[in-house]
Design an enzyme around this catalytic site. Sequence first.
Site, short mmCIF file in Angstrom:
data_model
loop_
_atom_site.label_atom_id
_atom_site.label_comp_id
_atom_site.label_asym_id
_atom_site.label_seq_id
_atom_site.Cartn_x
_atom_site.Cartn_y
_atom_site.Cartn_z
N TYR A 164 -103.09 8.60 10.51
CA TYR A 164 -101.92 8.91 11.35
C TYR A 164 -102.28 8.95 12.83
O TYR A 164 -101.39 8.85 13.68
CB TYR A 164 -101.31 10.25 10.95
N HIS A 211 -106.29 8.77 0.38
CA HIS A 211 -104.96 8.38 0.84
C HIS A 211 -104.34 7.26 0.00
O HIS A 211 -103.15 7.30 -0.34
CB HIS A 211 -105.04 7.96 2.32
#
Length: 268
Positions: free
Chosen positions: A41, A99
Amino acid sequence: MTLNIPRIGLGTWRLLGASGQASVETALELGYRHLDTAEMYGNEEMVGMALAASGVPRDDVFVTSKVWWTNLSPDAMRTCMGMSLRRLGLAQLDLYLIHWPAKGMDLNQALDTLQTLQAEGLTKAIGVANFPPALLEAALATGAPLAALQVEYHAMLGQDRLLAITRAHDMVLTAYSPLAQGRLAADPTLGAIATRLGVTPGQVALAWLMRQDGVVPIPKASRRENLAANLAALDIAPLLTEADLAAIAALPKDKRAVNPVFAPDWNA
């Protein structure tokens, strides 16, 4: 749920810079106690700054981060964990996830590394994200103490197969994109329930998720009014009737919003 995790969290994907920090600080001010970030992110430092500036005690906030799928070798995972902690300004995460699965990944090795990081006290709990059913079963078969699975889940995308697995193993299913990236607002079924309760369709959709055993939504929002509305879904959840729950469950569940080129075979 074995994992002591707040019933709703703040997803921080695309919250960046000063405005992102302000949004996270506002969320904490409003009462959010669960922040979800990831190395990909590019905002861990911002999230850490917001947490520090908020004045909320560290132990009161559940913080999740994730290692990217290109960094699943033992050395890379260890390096990435250290970098995430430094950026966040934390000594320990509450939850650390893989992830995305990588094609051809050494699953046993990656899970062993996660367990080592946990044993060293760098994270309280470990888990995975975006694992389809067969791969999740394979991961659990290694004996790794996986506490959570994070996947896209909302009123237009079903996850019955994964929920059967997570519940059987006392795992939390964290639902990202729980508002289907805005697609739920126009749904007439959600709209009718929302009108009756005097709330919004999005709040109904979040409340529906929170009524389910072991499901924790992490909606992203940046504006105070949206942050507050999402948090208020906690109070709306008990108001949904069995008929409401059944009507939402009966909606088509085939609208996936997140499907990158490196995604796994979701039906595997």
